[in-house]
Design a protein around this motif. Structure first.
Motif, mmCIF file in Angstrom:
data_model
loop_
_atom_site.group_PDB
_atom_site.id
_atom_site.type_symbol
_atom_site.label_atom_id
_atom_site.label_comp_id
_atom_site.label_asym_id
_atom_site.label_seq_id
_atom_site.Cartn_x
_atom_site.Cartn_y
_atom_site.Cartn_z
ATOM 1 N N GLU A 10 0.832 -1.198 0.000
ATOM 2 C CA GLU A 10 0.000 0.000 0.000
ATOM 3 C C GLU A 10 0.873 1.258 0.000
ATOM 4 O O GLU A 10 0.615 2.218 -0.730
ATOM 5 C CB GLU A 10 -0.936 0.007 1.211
ATOM 6 N N SER A 11 1.931 1.248 0.824
ATOM 7 C CA SER A 11 2.847 2.399 0.884
ATOM 8 C C SER A 11 3.578 2.573 -0.441
ATOM 9 O O SER A 11 3.779 3.699 -0.913
ATOM 10 C CB SER A 11 3.870 2.212 2.008
ATOM 11 N N LEU A 12 3.972 1.464 -1.049
ATOM 12 C CA LEU A 12 4.647 1.529 -2.352
ATOM 13 C C LEU A 12 3.726 2.139 -3.408
ATOM 14 O O LEU A 12 4.166 2.944 -4.231
ATOM 15 C CB LEU A 12 5.089 0.134 -2.793
ATOM 16 N N ALA A 13 2.459 1.730 -3.385
ATOM 17 C CA ALA A 13 1.493 2.274 -4.350
ATOM 18 C C ALA A 13 1.368 3.780 -4.182
ATOM 19 O O ALA A 13 1.353 4.522 -5.171
ATOM 20 C CB ALA A 13 0.133 1.598 -4.168
ATOM 21 N N LEU A 14 1.315 4.235 -2.946
ATOM 22 C CA LEU A 14 1.188 5.673 -2.689
ATOM 23 C C LEU A 14 2.469 6.420 -3.081
ATOM 24 O O LEU A 14 2.405 7.550 -3.560
ATOM 25 C CB LEU A 14 0.819 5.924 -1.232
ATOM 26 N N CYS A 15 3.632 5.774 -2.896
ATOM 27 C CA CYS A 15 4.897 6.381 -3.336
ATOM 28 C C CYS A 15 4.902 6.543 -4.857
ATOM 29 O O CYS A 15 5.354 7.561 -5.389
ATOM 30 C CB CYS A 15 6.086 5.523 -2.911
ATOM 31 N N TYR A 16 4.391 5.519 -5.550
ATOM 32 C CA TYR A 16 4.320 5.595 -7.007
ATOM 33 C C TYR A 16 3.398 6.738 -7.437
ATOM 34 O O TYR A 16 3.718 7.495 -8.354
ATOM 35 C CB TYR A 16 3.838 4.272 -7.607
ATOM 36 N N VAL A 17 2.286 6.876 -6.758
ATOM 37 C CA VAL A 17 1.355 7.964 -7.057
ATOM 38 C C VAL A 17 2.057 9.314 -6.891
ATOM 39 O O VAL A 17 1.812 10.255 -7.650
ATOM 40 C CB VAL A 17 0.105 7.884 -6.139
ATOM 41 N N GLY A 67 -5.356 8.664 -9.490
ATOM 42 C CA GLY A 67 -5.675 8.845 -8.076
ATOM 43 C C GLY A 67 -6.864 8.014 -7.618
ATOM 44 O O GLY A 67 -7.535 8.353 -6.638
ATOM 45 N N LYS A 68 -7.131 6.894 -8.301
ATOM 46 C CA LYS A 68 -8.281 6.049 -7.960
ATOM 47 C C LYS A 68 -7.929 4.926 -6.994
ATOM 48 O O LYS A 68 -8.650 3.965 -6.874
ATOM 49 C CB LYS A 68 -8.910 5.466 -9.231
ATOM 50 N N TYR A 69 -6.787 5.065 -6.328
ATOM 51 C CA TYR A 69 -6.425 4.091 -5.302
ATOM 52 C C TYR A 69 -6.245 4.808 -3.979
ATOM 53 O O TYR A 69 -5.572 5.829 -3.902
ATOM 54 C CB TYR A 69 -5.125 3.354 -5.660
ATOM 55 N N THR A 70 -6.880 4.279 -2.951
ATOM 56 C CA THR A 70 -6.660 4.788 -1.598
ATOM 57 C C THR A 70 -6.178 3.632 -0.742
ATOM 58 O O THR A 70 -6.595 2.495 -0.936
ATOM 59 C CB THR A 70 -7.953 5.367 -0.984
ATOM 60 N N ASP A 71 -5.320 3.914 0.191
ATOM 61 C CA ASP A 71 -4.734 2.877 1.040
ATOM 62 C C ASP A 71 -5.794 2.302 1.961
ATOM 63 O O ASP A 71 -6.170 2.901 2.958
ATOM 64 C CB ASP A 71 -3.576 3.463 1.854
ATOM 65 N N SER A 72 -6.283 1.114 1.572
ATOM 66 C CA SER A 72 -7.288 0.436 2.394
ATOM 67 C C SER A 72 -6.678 -0.754 3.115
ATOM 68 O O SER A 72 -7.363 -1.504 3.795
ATOM 69 C CB SER A 72 -8.444 -0.034 1.509
ATOM 70 N N GLY A 73 -5.376 -0.961 2.933
ATOM 71 C CA GLY A 73 -4.704 -2.086 3.566
ATOM 72 C C GLY A 73 -4.842 -3.384 2.797
ATOM 73 O O GLY A 73 -4.475 -4.436 3.300
ATOM 74 N N LYS A 74 -5.377 -3.316 1.573
ATOM 75 C CA LYS A 74 -5.605 -4.538 0.802
ATOM 76 C C LYS A 74 -5.222 -4.332 -0.661
ATOM 77 O O LYS A 74 -6.037 -4.494 -1.558
ATOM 78 C CB LYS A 74 -7.077 -4.945 0.884
ATOM 79 N N PHE A 75 -3.969 -4.003 -0.930
ATOM 80 C CA PHE A 75 -3.545 -3.763 -2.304
ATOM 81 C C PHE A 75 -3.705 -5.008 -3.170
ATOM 82 O O PHE A 75 -4.184 -4.931 -4.295
ATOM 83 C CB PHE A 75 -2.084 -3.285 -2.358
ATOM 84 N N SER A 76 -3.319 -6.189 -2.646
ATOM 85 C CA SER A 76 -3.407 -7.413 -3.453
ATOM 86 C C SER A 76 -4.862 -7.750 -3.784
ATOM 87 O O SER A 76 -5.161 -8.273 -4.853
ATOM 88 C CB SER A 76 -2.738 -8.593 -2.739
ATOM 89 N N PHE A 77 -5.767 -7.433 -2.868
ATOM 90 C CA PHE A 77 -7.203 -7.630 -3.093
ATOM 91 C C PHE A 77 -7.660 -6.742 -4.250
ATOM 92 O O PHE A 77 -8.375 -7.178 -5.154
ATOM 93 C CB PHE A 77 -7.940 -7.286 -1.798
ATOM 94 N N TRP A 78 -7.240 -5.485 -4.237
ATOM 95 C CA TRP A 78 -7.573 -4.511 -5.278
ATOM 96 C C TRP A 78 -7.015 -4.977 -6.617
ATOM 97 O O TRP A 78 -7.688 -4.917 -7.650
ATOM 98 C CB TRP A 78 -6.995 -3.153 -4.867
ATOM 99 N N LEU A 79 -5.781 -5.484 -6.606
ATOM 100 C CA LEU A 79 -5.127 -5.977 -7.808
ATOM 101 C C LEU A 79 -5.883 -7.166 -8.402
ATOM 102 O O LEU A 79 -6.133 -7.222 -9.611
ATOM 103 C CB LEU A 79 -3.702 -6.398 -7.427
ATOM 104 N N THR A 80 -6.280 -8.112 -7.555
ATOM 105 C CA THR A 80 -7.013 -9.285 -8.012
ATOM 106 C C THR A 80 -8.368 -8.883 -8.585
ATOM 107 O O THR A 80 -8.831 -9.454 -9.575
ATOM 108 C CB THR A 80 -7.190 -10.298 -6.870
ATOM 109 N N ARG A 81 -8.997 -7.905 -7.983
ATOM 110 C CA ARG A 81 -10.295 -7.416 -8.475
ATOM 111 C C ARG A 81 -10.157 -6.861 -9.896
ATOM 112 O O ARG A 81 -10.992 -7.128 -10.771
ATOM 113 C CB ARG A 81 -10.831 -6.348 -7.517
#
Length: 199
Positions: A10-17, A67-81
């Motif tokens: 989740e932190s990595l995703a936000l760093c990329y953003v 900016g359609k990702y917010t840190d919900s603590g479930k990045f892999s869940f979001w990715l699988t979706r």
């Protein structure tokens, strides 16, 4: 990339953003094998799986940049979706999918959410063969049924999580599991395959 070792996805995703492209490289490295395995299991064709994988990450990059990702603590869940949606979009385009949805009055009382196996050395070979047979039988299931079995027993997701990932109700997820079990039992009987594990 030692800088990123202690960081969550989740932190990595936000760093990329925030503009750190190397954070995305780390995110990809951490998640690519698990995601590819999921996609390949569902589509059963390495070439299609590669296309879906690439389409998934294009959508991930786009959504992150928008900016359609917010840190919900479930990045892999979001990715699988996202991967699930790409797979389903592909099936809709091909118009070759006939999904039998469960009815309202399904008897789901026989489903068990626990799979407990105590395996000893003498029976390990037998159980390995049975799991191979199960995998082959699963390949014959319709995609929605195969997907729910994979998510439940290989990814150990709850039916609530499966419902959220696949965009259906919990009852539909349970119904698909029920139909998958019925179909697997029928195929096992048809091919004289024993599905009970040795203890």
């Amino acid at each position: 990339m030692k800088k990123y070792e202690g960081m969550t996805d989740e932190s990595l995703a936000l760093c990329y953003v925030d503009g750190d492209n190397r954070a995305f490289d780390e995110l990809l490295a951490r998640n690519q094998q698990k995601l590819y395995n999921y996609i390949l299991f569902v589509v059963r064709d390495p070439e299609v799986a590669n296309d879906v994988f690439q389409d998934t990450f294009v959508k991930v990059i786009t959504k992150l940049q928008e900016g359609k990702y917010t840190d919900s603590g479930k990045f892999s869940f979001w990715l699988t979706r996202i991967a699930h949606n790409v797979i389903m979009d592909g099936y809709r385009q091909q118009k070759n999918e006939h999904i039998v949805e469960p009815t309202e009055n399904n008897d789901l009382s026989r489903l068990s959410s626990e799979m407990v196996m105590d395996i000893n050395r003498e029976n390990q070979y037998v159980n390995t063969q049975i799991m191979n047979d199960v995998r082959n039988i699963m390949d014959a299931l319709p995609t929605p049924q195969r997907e729910v079995v994979y998510m439940r027993y290989y990814q150990e997701l709850s039916f609530k999580e499966i419902a959220q990932l696949t965009g259906v109700s919990i009852n539909t997820s349970l119904g698909r599991m029920r139909y998958a079990i019925i179909n697997m039992r029928r195929l096992a009987k048809l091919h004289n395959i024993q599905l009970s594990m040795e203890l």
